[in-house]
Enzyme design. Structure first.
Site, mmCIF file in Angstrom:
data_model
loop_
_atom_site.group_PDB
_atom_site.id
_atom_site.type_symbol
_atom_site.label_atom_id
_atom_site.label_comp_id
_atom_site.label_asym_id
_atom_site.label_seq_id
_atom_site.Cartn_x
_atom_site.Cartn_y
_atom_site.Cartn_z
ATOM 1 N N LYS A 110 0.842 -1.194 0.000
ATOM 2 C CA LYS A 110 0.000 0.000 0.000
ATOM 3 C C LYS A 110 0.880 1.248 0.000
ATOM 4 O O LYS A 110 1.845 1.353 0.763
ATOM 5 C CB LYS A 110 -0.908 0.008 1.233
ATOM 6 C CG LYS A 110 -1.976 -1.079 1.226
ATOM 7 C CD LYS A 110 -3.041 -0.819 0.175
ATOM 8 C CE LYS A 110 -4.182 -1.820 0.262
ATOM 9 N NZ LYS A 110 -5.262 -1.526 -0.699
ATOM 10 N N LYS A 217 -13.448 -8.324 -7.483
ATOM 11 C CA LYS A 217 -13.772 -8.811 -6.145
ATOM 12 C C LYS A 217 -15.208 -9.326 -6.160
ATOM 13 O O LYS A 217 -16.110 -8.652 -6.670
ATOM 14 C CB LYS A 217 -13.599 -7.693 -5.109
ATOM 15 C CG LYS A 217 -12.184 -7.120 -5.100
ATOM 16 C CD LYS A 217 -12.010 -5.999 -4.092
ATOM 17 C CE LYS A 217 -10.582 -5.472 -4.125
ATOM 18 N NZ LYS A 217 -10.348 -4.391 -3.150
#
Length: 329
Positions: A110, A217
């Site tokens: 991240k 997803k």
């Protein structure tokens, strides 16, 4: 969903709401709440992030209902390679986090966290590359945190670490397309996540030439079948990722990854390693960089141990009723 919608009372009858502790703070939380319920096909998870309103969360409920009540597409594989995920932590915390994943060959890092600097991102990615060695795969995820110029500057600074791809560097399709054009000579592919799962038209990213890879997803896209259809229509390679799911939700993600005709990248389905507790006695944590394709049934003792408060359960019940009403219309 094409199948008849089950009554909301049938969903609430088997409902369990849990709050799972996390090893590190992620997306601003240190506990992950999720609602689990059982249907004829097995257990499913409904866990849209708390800030999502009913209109967005209803798609997540459609995915959970489909997984619990309908047979799923046949798999092409029985194990899924997964990446480790490193949150926006200090570089010195990287070894501790990666140790939780075991022998993963791919790591997603991240970056572009609010309040942090590019120098912190570079140090974090450098620590991951050092830990993995030259053969490992490193990808970064900015969660739409940069504008075009910031993305170009950051990716130039990170290019020395041999990035597999950069996920959602900017927010809009126009920005993604511009960054993709600027980075073409640097051989850093662009992957789209939010531009797929939060878009009213998830195919627009492909039409705009704004990405080389799509991140899909199962929950946010309405289930395995709808996600498969989106991937097919984009014509782009896909990476299946989790939405910080419990092992029940990860089982649905693994089923999506298994149903893809081709799977060229490790998937973001190793996030059970970010929890210090789970609902399954045999959670879907990576072993040798893989997870099995299997349905997960929660352990009653763990459901009780991690049960959310009565107030939080009532909040989730109300949320399910609101989302179900939208699906029913």
């Amino acid at each position: 969903m094409s199948a008849p919608l089950p009554p909301v009372a049938e969903i609430l009858e088997t409902l369990h709401v849990v709050s799972l502790p996390m090893s590190v703070r992620f997306r601003g939380v240190d506990h992950r709440e999720a609602a689990l319920f059982e249907g004829p096909e097995g257990w499913a998870e409904f866990s849209p992030f708390l800030e999502y309103g009913p209109a967005e969360a209803a798609t997540w409920l459609a995915a959970a209902i489909d997984f619990a009540f309908e047979p799923q597409p046949l798999p092409h594989r029985d194990r899924i390679g997964v990446n480790a995920t490193v949150p926006a932590v200090a570089a010195e915390q990287v070894p501790e986090i990666l140790a939780r994943y075991g022998a993963c060959r791919t790591v997603k890092v991240k970056v572009a966290e609010v309040g942090q600097t590019l120098e912190e991102d570079v140090a974090r990615v450098a620590a991951v590359r050092e830990r993995l060695g030259p053969a490992g795969r490193v990808r970064v995820d900015a969660n739409a945190g940069w504008n075009v110029d910031e993305a170009e500057r950051a990716l130039h600074a990170l290019a020395e670490f041999d990035l597999e791809y950069a996920e959602q560097p900017c927010a809009t399709l126009e920005e993604l397309a511009e960054v993709r054009a600027r980075m073409r000579d640097w051989d850093i592919p662009i992957a789209a996540d939010e531009s797929v799962r939060k878009a009213t038209d998830p195919l627009a990213v492909a039409r705009a030439g704004a990405a080389d890879i799509v991140i899909v997803k199962a929950q946010p896209l309405g289930g395995v079948r709808r996600a498969l259809d989106i991937v097919e229509q984009t014509g782009l390679p896909a990476v299946v990722s989790s939405a910080l799911d419990t092992s029940v939700g990860l089982g649905q993600g693994a089923r999506l990854a298994a149903a893809l005709p081709t799977l060229d990248y490790d998937c973001g389905l190793g996030t059970a390693s970010l929890f210090t507790g789970d609902v399954a006695s045999d959670p879907l944590v990576p072993a040798n960089g893989e997870i099995p394709v299997t349905r997960v049934a929660p352990d009653p003792e763990l459901l009780a141990r991690h049960a959310a408060s009565a107030e939080r359960r009532a909040w989730w019940e109300s949320r399910i009723r609101a989302c179900h009403a939208l699906l029913d219309t």
